[in-house]
Design a protein around this motif. Sequence first.
Motif, PDB file in Angstrom:
ATOM      1  N   MET A   1       0.833  -1.216   0.000  1.00 31.36           N
ATOM      2  CA  MET A   1       0.000   0.000   0.000  1.00 31.36           C
ATOM      3  C   MET A   1       0.868   1.267   0.000  1.00 31.36           C
ATOM      4  N   GLU A   2       1.986   1.177   0.728  1.00 34.61           N
ATOM      5  CA  GLU A   2       2.859   2.358   0.793  1.00 34.61           C
ATOM      6  C   GLU A   2       3.481   2.674  -0.571  1.00 34.61           C
ATOM      7  N   THR A   3       3.842   1.614  -1.295  1.00 37.44           N
ATOM      8  CA  THR A   3       4.456   1.885  -2.606  1.00 37.44           C
ATOM      9  C   THR A   3       3.429   2.463  -3.587  1.00 37.44           C
ATOM     10  N   LEU A   4       2.184   2.040  -3.454  1.00 39.90           N
ATOM     11  CA  LEU A   4       1.135   2.611  -4.313  1.00 39.90           C
ATOM     12  C   LEU A   4       0.993   4.100  -4.035  1.00 39.90           C
ATOM     13  N   ILE A   5       0.930   4.433  -2.748  1.00 40.93           N
ATOM     14  CA  ILE A   5       0.771   5.839  -2.378  1.00 40.93           C
ATOM     15  C   ILE A   5       1.982   6.667  -2.824  1.00 40.93           C
ATOM     16  N   LYS A   6       3.146   6.063  -2.654  1.00 39.95           N
ATOM     17  CA  LYS A   6       4.374   6.719  -3.103  1.00 39.95           C
ATOM     18  C   LYS A   6       4.303   6.993  -4.605  1.00 39.95           C
ATOM     19  N   ASN A  24      -8.868   3.187   2.579  1.00 38.65           N
ATOM     20  CA  ASN A  24     -10.059   2.399   2.895  1.00 38.65           C
ATOM     21  C   ASN A  24     -10.790   1.861   1.674  1.00 38.65           C
ATOM     22  N   PHE A  25     -10.459   2.399   0.510  1.00 41.87           N
ATOM     23  CA  PHE A  25     -11.137   1.931  -0.696  1.00 41.87           C
ATOM     24  C   PHE A  25     -10.569   0.622  -1.229  1.00 41.87           C
ATOM     25  N   TRP A  26      -9.373   0.278  -0.801  1.00 39.82           N
ATOM     26  CA  TRP A  26      -8.670  -0.836  -1.450  1.00 39.82           C
ATOM     27  C   TRP A  26      -8.690  -2.105  -0.629  1.00 39.82           C
ATOM     28  N   THR A  27      -8.736  -3.242  -1.306  1.00 39.04           N
ATOM     29  CA  THR A  27      -8.663  -4.530  -0.620  1.00 39.04           C
ATOM     30  C   THR A  27      -7.521  -5.359  -1.223  1.00 39.04           C
ATOM     31  N   GLU A  28      -6.967  -6.229  -0.371  1.00 39.56           N
ATOM     32  CA  GLU A  28      -5.849  -7.045  -0.826  1.00 39.56           C
ATOM     33  C   GLU A  28      -6.353  -8.330  -1.452  1.00 39.56           C
ATOM     34  N   ARG A  45     -13.967  -6.390 -13.432  1.00 37.06           N
ATOM     35  CA  ARG A  45     -14.718  -5.706 -12.365  1.00 37.06           C
ATOM     36  C   ARG A  45     -13.835  -4.869 -11.448  1.00 37.06           C
ATOM     37  N   TYR A  46     -12.537  -5.152 -11.446  1.00 36.01           N
ATOM     38  CA  TYR A  46     -11.653  -4.449 -10.516  1.00 36.01           C
ATOM     39  C   TYR A  46     -10.481  -3.797 -11.227  1.00 36.01           C
ATOM     40  N   ASP A  47     -10.093  -2.655 -10.703  1.00 35.75           N
ATOM     41  CA  ASP A  47      -8.828  -2.066 -11.105  1.00 35.75           C
ATOM     42  C   ASP A  47      -7.789  -2.664 -10.162  1.00 35.75           C
ATOM     43  N   SER A  48      -6.716  -3.227 -10.725  1.00 34.98           N
ATOM     44  CA  SER A  48      -5.760  -3.965  -9.900  1.00 34.98           C
ATOM     45  C   SER A  48      -4.353  -3.396 -10.001  1.00 34.98           C
ATOM     46  N   TYR A  49      -3.772  -3.166  -8.846  1.00 30.67           N
ATOM     47  CA  TYR A  49      -2.388  -2.694  -8.733  1.00 30.67           C
ATOM     48  C   TYR A  49      -1.546  -3.833  -8.184  1.00 30.67           C
ATOM     49  N   ILE A  50      -0.382  -4.079  -8.796  1.00 28.56           N
ATOM     50  CA  ILE A  50       0.462  -5.192  -8.377  1.00 28.56           C
ATOM     51  C   ILE A  50       1.417  -4.745  -7.269  1.00 28.56           C
ATOM     52  N   VAL A  51       1.217  -5.297  -6.068  1.00 27.90           N
ATOM     53  CA  VAL A  51       2.131  -5.021  -4.959  1.00 27.90           C
ATOM     54  C   VAL A  51       3.429  -5.801  -5.192  1.00 27.90           C
ATOM     55  N   SER A  52       3.264  -7.088  -5.511  1.00 30.32           N
ATOM     56  CA  SER A  52       4.429  -7.911  -5.847  1.00 30.32           C
ATOM     57  C   SER A  52       3.972  -9.085  -6.686  1.00 30.32           C
ATOM     58  N   GLN A 105      -6.930  -4.040  -4.925  1.00 34.29           N
ATOM     59  CA  GLN A 105      -8.026  -3.929  -5.882  1.00 34.29           C
ATOM     60  C   GLN A 105      -9.100  -2.958  -5.430  1.00 34.29           C
ATOM     61  N   ILE A 106      -9.795  -2.416  -6.423  1.00 35.02           N
ATOM     62  CA  ILE A 106     -10.956  -1.577  -6.145  1.00 35.02           C
ATOM     63  C   ILE A 106     -11.999  -1.859  -7.221  1.00 35.02           C
ATOM     64  N   GLY A 107     -13.257  -2.010  -6.790  1.00 36.08           N
ATOM     65  CA  GLY A 107     -14.338  -2.294  -7.727  1.00 36.08           C
ATOM     66  C   GLY A 107     -14.726  -1.060  -8.523  1.00 36.08           C
TER      67      GLY A 107
END
Lengths: 192, 192
Positions: A1-6, A24-28, A45-52, A105-107
Amino acid sequence: METLIKNILQHVRLSPEEIVIFKNFWTEKTLEKGEFLLRNGETCRYDSYIVSGVLKAFCINSENGNEEILFLAIDDWWATDISSFSKQKASIYNIQAVEKTNLLQIGHQSFQKMLQEIPSLERYFRIILESYLGTLEKRIVFNNMYKAEQKYYDFLDTYPDIVSRVPQYLIASYLGISAEFISRIRKKNKSS
Amino acid sequence: METLIKNILQHVRLSPEEIVIFKNFWTEKTLEKGEFLLRNGETCRYDSYIVSGVLKAFCINSENGNEEILFLAIDDWWATDISSFSKQKASIYNIQAVEKTNLLQIGHQSFQKMLQEIPSLERYFRIILESYLGTLEKRIVFNNMYKAEQKYYDFLDTYPDIVSRVPQYLIASYLGISAEFISRIRKKNKSS
DNA sequence: CGGTCTCTTGACGGAGTTCAAAGCTAGTGG
DNA sequence: CCACTAGCTTTGAACTCCGTCAAGAGACCG
């Protein structure tokens, strides 16, 4: 989450309060190796950001069953079928985990709501969209302009961290070359 | 101007007042055949909508001097280097008139101002961006998936109105094929 | 008409594919 | 700790699609 915010803060400013709301919008979500994030015909259905991890997006060549790679994505990248997600229509692509992958992810509904609550994010996602679009344009021109060998070495230069994490045959497919030919290119230039 | 507004109204709603405001932001411009809208190295200062005419976007292959076509655009299309326009950085492409072309243009500053005054347009331009992005993605996968002949006939199907207005060698370059080979494809299938 | 631009045709060569088999490598279980 | 498997890469030989070059044939325009 920190790298996304960064990542986001590199492009737009967010207040501390906005960051709290944002989180609060995001789920793992975790995908095991081989699991699908999206299948041809489904709606994204979801926008997905890759943490790793590593994902591949591809479609199937109906003539020979080959995978045609649209993109390869790793840590700190987005991995969404944008057309399918934004219009909520069926996707023509598959997205699958090349190795175990952790996502945020976020719907679709939440995404809209988030943009309303944190307007600066409109700008962030526009910037991401435009820069992805720029790389697609370059890729098209580049594909027509250069030969297999040049394309391959350019890929090595541009995405060294992908090269070290995915098998060569996926890079071959991404570049529109056969895996065997990449092997020959490597052999030819082993001296250097 | 009316076709532009019609185009926009297909995607978002605008009040009569907004339409009046909108019209005032745009200026007309004419390019004679062969004139450049943008040159490699310049910054794309205007977002340009084609009222009538044909433009080609391309870059020059440094090895043989060939033009590599990024896109061909005709009436009722946008013809802007989006990366260059939105970041106001140097473009790597050239955009040139294939025939006499009438444009509607808006500068970068005015564009921002217009979006503030008519927020619905944010949505319109996002939709345009996303759909262009979708076509780029398809073009990449398609290029790797199909052979010259299939690519050519798909282009004929998808863009019949472009085919009738530009020389074959531009279509060849767009598809990453030689002009001679297209000629051979046509010859082969003359019977049908 | 004469020139320029575009499309066609032929001959040739080369870049890259395909198929099949063998060689590696890393993980897995006994 | 070794043997086995599964996944990936390499290699060779034949083949093909397509590019290149060069010349000619139309087509269009002043």
